[in-house]
Enzyme design. Structure first.
Site, PDB file in Angstrom:
ATOM      1  N   ARG A 243       0.854  -1.188   0.000  1.00  0.00           N
ATOM      2  CA  ARG A 243       0.000   0.000   0.000  1.00  0.00           C
ATOM      3  C   ARG A 243       0.889   1.237   0.000  1.00  0.00           C
ATOM      4  O   ARG A 243       2.101   1.159   0.204  1.00  0.00           O
ATOM      5  CB  ARG A 243      -0.915   0.041   1.227  1.00  0.00           C
ATOM      6  CG  ARG A 243      -0.182   0.163   2.560  1.00  0.00           C
ATOM      7  CD  ARG A 243      -1.141   0.569   3.677  1.00  0.00           C
ATOM      8  NE  ARG A 243      -0.569   0.501   5.006  1.00  0.00           N
ATOM      9  CZ  ARG A 243       0.201   1.435   5.560  1.00  0.00           C
ATOM     10  NH1 ARG A 243       0.537   2.532   4.882  1.00  0.00           N
ATOM     11  NH2 ARG A 243       0.650   1.287   6.796  1.00  0.00           N
TER      12      ARG A 243
ATOM     13  N   ASP B  71      10.040   8.268  11.597  1.00  0.00           N
ATOM     14  CA  ASP B  71       8.717   8.153  10.987  1.00  0.00           C
ATOM     15  C   ASP B  71       8.423   9.423  10.198  1.00  0.00           C
ATOM     16  O   ASP B  71       9.289   9.932   9.499  1.00  0.00           O
ATOM     17  CB  ASP B  71       7.678   7.862  12.066  1.00  0.00           C
ATOM     18  CG  ASP B  71       6.492   7.063  11.547  1.00  0.00           C
ATOM     19  OD1 ASP B  71       6.012   7.361  10.439  1.00  0.00           O
ATOM     20  OD2 ASP B  71       6.024   6.151  12.245  1.00  0.00           O
TER      21      ASP B  71
END
Length: 332
Positions: A118, A221
């Site tokens: 994804r 992140d």
């Protein structure tokens, strides 16, 4: 080299009606015209809006996991999802309702290198081109099948510009747009790179290591850049925000009350509030801040998030459910 850990006041966004926590909060985007913060709950398959002044919270259910979003100048949303990029029209909910409705139209689909992938982290460059990365959803496999892709709106295609990524993250640009940042969050990598960025062609080149988080705390992140060019990265599993100067020096480390900060974005009327989405750990270990959006003042402001260029259709198919109103607008 480490630096002193700062302990600042951190608030949790409280909503009306009360909502959350969210399993995987990501992609916060400030919407100045609405005085609102948008973000996605990836595994919850929804887009979320929080109006700051009123605390009003709205959820739009989406049929696939949404990795990241960006707005165009007319208020439509580009969403990078499991099967590709989609134009999304968000409709206002009926009065007092938390849930609202959305219409979707497919724009482009990537050629995933394997099954079970994804989109993950993405945003616009300073020129309004949309870039986003792909990843294998099962991180335990450690497969370097991910790529950073640029959306070619005219050809309705996705062009690979960086390959060999496991968990793409940390995408951001310097204030002048000529330096691109990118990270890989996988525990076996934990690296942040910089690239020289061709602002005319939208092509990164001359990749080099900017920061190795194996020397610091957490995994790199989502990220953003402040008005002075500082690069703010969420230290996932490290309960911290890290700021790196443009030369790669770690100059600030701020403790957070959530174990897994996921992505940060500047917002507020003066772009002087740093909002941080978080991931909620499974089980009893989750705390009161985990899975919520955090807000803090770090003493410096951000840069307005670029809007998309002319790549989304002006109208979308589908008949909005009765009670929906107009879609939100965004100043171009």
């Amino acid at each position: 080299m480490s630096c002193a850990i700062e302990h600042l006041r951190v608030d949790r966004l409280a909503s009306v009606p009360e909502a959350g926590p969210y399993a995987v909060g990501e992609s916060p985007v400030w919407h100045a015209a609405q005085d609102a913060l948008y973000w996605v709950d990836i595994t919850g398959k929804r887009i979320v809006r929080h109006v700051i002044e009123t605390g009003r919270r709205t959820h739009w259910a989406i049929p696939e996991q949404v990795g990241c979003i960006a707005f165009d100048g007319a208020g439509s949303v580009l969403a990078a999802m499991e099967s590709g990029l989609f134009a999304v029209q968000l409709y206002e909910p009926p009065a007092g309702a938390l849930e609202a409705h959305a219409s979707l139209q497919a724009l482009a689909s990537p050629r995933f290198r394997c099954q079970g992938m994804r989109f993950n982290d993405g945003r616009c460059d300073r020129q309004g081109r949309f870039l986003a990365g792909t990843m294998v959803m099962d991180m335990s496999l450690g497969l370097a099948a991910g790529e950073l892709l640029r959306h070619d709106a005219a050809a309705r295609t996705l062009v690979p510009v960086v390959d060999g990524l496991i968990v793409q993250n940390g995408l951001a640009w310097s204030p002048d747009g000529r330096t691109m940042y990118l990270s890989d969050s996988h525990p076996s990598r934990r690296l942040i790179w910089t690239f020289d960025y061709d602002v005319d062609a939208g092509v990164p080149h001359s990749r080099r290591v900017f920061a190795d988080l194996n020397r610091y705390v957490g995994r790199p992140d989502g990220a953003t850049v402040d008005e002075a060019g500082g690069y703010w990265i969420c230290a996932n599993d490290g309960a911290a925000l890290l700021r790196f100067a443009p030369d790669g020096r770690l100059d600030r480390q701020i403790a957070l009350p959530a174990a897994k900060p996921a992505m940060c974005a500047f917002g507020g009327k003066r772009l002087d509030t740093l909002y941080v989405t978080t991931i909620r750990p499974a089980g009893a270990s989750a705390g009161e801040y985990d899975g919520h959006v955090l807000a803090l003042h770090v003493g410096i402001g951000g840069i307005p998030e670029p809007v998309l260029g002319d790549c989304l259709p002006r109208t979308l198919p589908g008949d909005p459910i009765a009670g929906s109103g107009t879609a939100p607008g965004l100043d171009p």
